[in-house]
Enzyme design. Structure first.
Site, PDB file in Angstrom:
ATOM      1  N   GLU A 111     -18.285  -2.067  -2.548  1.00 55.67           N
ATOM      2  CA  GLU A 111     -17.228  -2.200  -1.797  1.00 55.67           C
ATOM      3  C   GLU A 111     -17.344  -1.988  -0.335  1.00 55.67           C
ATOM      4  O   GLU A 111     -17.206  -1.127   0.130  1.00 55.67           O
ATOM      5  CB  GLU A 111     -16.099  -1.510  -2.530  1.00 55.67           C
ATOM      6  N   ASP A 140     -14.703   7.740  -3.048  1.00 52.54           N
ATOM      7  CA  ASP A 140     -15.538   8.784  -4.357  1.00 52.54           C
ATOM      8  C   ASP A 140     -16.922   8.510  -4.171  1.00 52.54           C
ATOM      9  O   ASP A 140     -17.941   9.401  -4.955  1.00 52.54           O
ATOM     10  CB  ASP A 140     -15.292   8.065  -5.801  1.00 52.54           C
ATOM     11  N   LYS A 281     -11.598   7.239 -11.613  1.00 53.40           N
ATOM     12  CA  LYS A 281     -10.422   6.822 -10.623  1.00 53.40           C
ATOM     13  C   LYS A 281      -9.336   7.796 -11.029  1.00 53.40           C
ATOM     14  O   LYS A 281      -8.632   8.305 -10.106  1.00 53.40           O
ATOM     15  CB  LYS A 281     -10.024   5.173 -10.958  1.00 53.40           C
ATOM     16  N   ASP A 305      -6.307  -1.008  -5.128  1.00 55.34           N
ATOM     17  CA  ASP A 305      -7.754  -0.921  -5.068  1.00 55.34           C
ATOM     18  C   ASP A 305      -7.979  -1.515  -3.737  1.00 55.34           C
ATOM     19  O   ASP A 305      -7.356  -2.040  -3.038  1.00 55.34           O
ATOM     20  CB  ASP A 305      -8.308  -2.107  -6.120  1.00 55.34           C
ATOM     21  N   ASP A 445      -5.362   3.900 -16.397  1.00 54.70           N
ATOM     22  CA  ASP A 445      -3.921   3.272 -15.828  1.00 54.70           C
ATOM     23  C   ASP A 445      -3.197   3.183 -16.913  1.00 54.70           C
ATOM     24  O   ASP A 445      -1.627   3.464 -17.128  1.00 54.70           O
ATOM     25  CB  ASP A 445      -4.046   2.131 -15.009  1.00 54.70           C
TER      26      ASP A 445
END
Ligand SMILES: *[C@@H]1O[C@H](CO)[C@@H](O)[C@H](O)[C@H]1NC(C)=O
Ligand SMILES: CC(=O)N[C@H]1CO[C@H](CO)[C@@H](O)[C@@H]1O
Length: 735
Positions: A111, A140, A281, A305, A445
């Protein structure tokens, strides 16, 4: 105005044509029952040939029928929502609650920091009072590159936000915006545009250069004291909490170029130690919930995200229309927006936009009490995320100010708050259990959303025409399959967990919603029936044994009717959701591939785990960047195999078995048998086999015809050819 009538902030409408759909579904149900009846009635007696095959087919058809029944929960009672943002402004403009936005990232390579800060900038520029907006980035990886990018973004924001507001720019992710205007030059703002674009490009160069060499220029270190926090950093899995308030919205000196207030911006890398589980997460989100509660304590939390930029600057207000509605707002725990993607090709080779889920199925769940929480593009009430139960008595109150009464300086506060993100903080607390997002599930989630709904709350699905969030879809087959493996595995684990929608949720949420959840939780279990159906009938074709009713038999009708009407309906649904015919065909292929690879592995892993055979499954992040060649093929919609994966072996073997069976059938026809007999006795089986061969066309291309780097690796080709040939040979000669 003397108008005492209650004017709601949002409106809910039933889908049109529901009655018609129900009649249609009823007819399919009758067809399915007839198919079952055929199987039971014609079951070979004990000792007779083919009894076990027949029982297998019956089991597969029972499963398909049952699963079809579950999917009706997504279609039976759909609703659509509309908001009235003007009413919200009229009534509440000065009383809007604080909104905290959490952006999570986990790996600076997968990312890239530029993508992350584009997302951050897009939400910082929301059309919302800046003093009530706070943006938190959880990193993270604890990467100083990401931190560097964010500190650059905090400077760029001072130019970008006023620019957006002045020219009412949309979308407010700089990268997406500059992409969208490259061909349409508007002269009025041309000069300022050139300036801001230059600023952006310079920033991009600095960040990408730093990423390329993997470290930061010396003077950057000295410029921002925040970097000293990396002095004790040893690795991404072993470091102290790093917390930096980059912009303190409470600080009177934090102003943009026009002298307006700025939203708060915070960087957080929670403490990581090898001996503490970090809970992926969910752990990051929970650390953010605690840290933000001491900085801004916004009553509404949006999480996105890091690849999902905000494509609509008023989406916050849309969400608030639901929460602040005087009559119904108090029972709504979260507002989920669909996951949409900016990088989708016309016919969606990998079916990554999940069109039907977002355009059809979630509207169905919404009709039964609300959609799943899917981990991004979702607005929550802070207190429900922290475990507050629903109660009819509690008033729907929103605090106006985001009060930090203590007049603390930002850096004194930082030191105090670091403790909230330390590993040991959660020991002997309810975090991860009764509080915050739940731990121990690959789809934290969904299980969190379910438990919130089980406490009596409703949720809302809001799917406006103009999409509010745009992410990056997987661009290779392997990424797609891995992603679905994680989802289906996680969902299946929920079914077996103590929060199972099948029993825990019983009586706590509506039956329709229970079934709707089960439909996703049973994704993985589809693999068995799908495997059976895509191999066995074709093999029996090779042997010349018929497993389906003959053409002239009345039993033929229900099979034909169910097959044709289901396909026709799914095509209609796909087109209605905005897809193309070829897109639908690709979607069917991906369904088959998921069922025979991702779901199969997910199923096996989950069962192994339940039996205690397997350690924790790794949480695999799907890559958000790929190299240019792969991108080119993606753009041309050429399927990407390239990598070596056991999933590909499974897919290739099944495809080849069907090819061999079809070839064998043709040989038989050429040599002896009359076409008429085959047509009469085995039409359905032939059609099934031909369909399987047609749908697998890209796979044969990848195996035999292509020369590029994206073709099937030779090792897999050889393995699957050997496997397929041995299966077919054994089967033909074994009696
Ligand atoms: C994203 O927003 C732009 C306007 O800024 C709009 O034109 C576009 O249609 C939106 N994209 C989607 C997929 O809705
Ligand atoms: C098909 C498509 O839109 N591809 C684009 C996806 O995004 C990358 C950059 O992130 C572009 O290079 C591709 O052209």
């Amino acid at each position: 105005m003397g108008d005492d009538r209650y004017r709601p902030l949002f409106e809910t409408k039933r889908a049109k044509g529901t009655a018609l759909y129900r009649v249609f579904a009823g007819s399919i149900f009758i067809g399915i029952c007839l198919i079952w009846a055929f199987r039971v009635k014609h079951l070979p007696r004990e000792g007779e040939d083919g009894r076990w095959v027949w029982i297998g087919l019956l089991a597969a058809e029972l499963w398909f029928g049952f699963y079809w029944f579950l999917t009706q929960a997504h279609r039976w009672n759909q609703v659509y929502r509309r908001t009235f943002k003007d009413r919200l402004s009229q009534r509440y403009e000065n009383e809007l609650p604080g909104v905290d936005i959490f952006v999570c990232t986990a790996d600076p390579v997968i990312e890239p920091p530029m993508m992350v800060i584009n997302t951050v900038l897009s939400v910082m520029a929301y059309d919302y009072p800046p003093e009530k907006l706070s943006v938190y980035l959880s990193d993270d990886a604890g990467s100083h590159l990401t931190f560097y990018a964010l500190s650059e973004a905090s400077q760029f924001a001072k130019h970008w936000i006023p620019f957006c507001k002045k020219f009412n720019v949309e979308p407010r992710s700089p990268a997406a915006f500059f992409d969208s205007i490259s061909n349409s030059q508007d002269s009025k703002q041309a000069k300022e545009l050139a300036i801001i674009k230059k600023l952006y490009e310079d920033m991009k160069d600095r960040i990408e250069n730093a990423a390329k060499i993997g470290r930061l220029p010396e003077e950057v270190h000295l410029r921002h004291k925040g970097f000293s926090q990396w002095d004790s950093y040893s690795s991404r899995n072993d470091h102290n909490t790093i917390l930096q308030i980059l912009i303190d919205g409470k600080d009177p000196n934090a102003k943009d170029m026009e002298g307006c207030a700025l939203p708060t911006l915070v960087y957080l890398a929670r403490e990581k130690r090898p001996k503490y589980p970090h809970n992926f997460k969910a752990g990051a989100m929970n650390a953010l919930i605690r840290v933000s509660s001491e900085i801004s304590n916004g009553q509404i939390i949006l999480n996105v995200d890091c690849d999902m930029y905000a494509n609509n600057s008023v989406a916050v207000r849309d969400a608030l229309c639901f929460f602040m509605d005087e009559k119904k707002g108090h029972e709504i725990a979260y507002v989920q927006f669909p996951q949409n993607f900016g990088n989708i090709t016309k016919n969606e080779l990998y079916s990554s936009s999940m069109r039907v889920i977002s355009q059809v199925e979630f509207h169905g769940l919404d009709g039964y009490g609300g959609p799943l929480y899917v981990g991004t593009g979702c607005f929550h009430r802070r207190d429900t995320l922290c475990g507050r139960k629903f109660s009819r008595e509690t008033k729907n109150e929103f605090r106006i100010a985001t009060d930090r009464e203590r007049e603390e300086k930002a850096h004194a506060l930082e030191d105090k708050l670091k403790v909230l993100a330390n590993c040991a903080y959660e020991e002997n607390t309810e975090w991860g259990n009764e509080m915050g997002l739940k731990y121990g599930c690959p789809v934290e989630d969904v299980i969190t959303g379910l438990s919130i709904q089980c406490q009596g709350w409703k949720s809302v699905y809001f799917n406006p025409e103009r999409k509010a969030f745009l992410g990056v879809a997987p661009t290779t087959l392997a990424q797609t399959l891995v992603q679905h493996k994680r989802w289906s595995e996680g969902d299946f684990q929920i079914l077996l967990s103590k929060y199972s929608p099948a029993w825990y949720a019983n009586g706590k949420i509506s039956l329709g919603l229970q079934l709707g959840y089960c439909c996703y939780c049973l994704w993985a279990s589809n693999c068995l029936a799908a495997l059976y159906y895509s191999i066995i009938p074709s093999l029996y074709l090779l042997r010349g044994i018929s497993l389906f009713p003959e053409c002239s038999s009345p039993w033929f009708l229900p099979f034909a009717f169910v097959a044709i009407s289901k396909l026709a309906y799914s095509l209609a649904e796909f087109l209605w959701s905005g897809g193309t015919v070829l897109g639908w065909w690709n979607d069917q292929r991906i369904w088959l591939y998921k069922r025979t690879s991702s779901y199969l592995l997910a199923f096996i892993d989950t069962i192994a785990k339940t039996l205690g055979l397997n350690s924790d499954s790794a949480f695999v992040i799907t890559t958000k960047v790929s190299d240019q060649e792969v991108y080119n093929r993606y753009g041309k919609e050429i399927m990407e195999f390239g990598a070596s994966s056991p999933m590909f072996t499974a897919l290739a073997t099944i495809a080849l078995i069907n090819l061999v069976c079809l070839a064998g059938l043709m040989k038989n026809v050429a040599m002896e048998e009359s076409i008429a007999r085959i047509y009469e006795t085995m039409l359905l089986q032939v059609v099934l086999c031909v369909m399987l061969v047609l749908i697998n066309w890209p796979l044969y291309q990848g195996l035999f015809l292509r020369k590029d780097n994206g073709k099937m690796p030779n090792s897999i080709a050889i393995k699957s050819i050997v496997l397929a040939l041995s299966v077919c040979t054994c089967f033909t000669f074994w009696t």
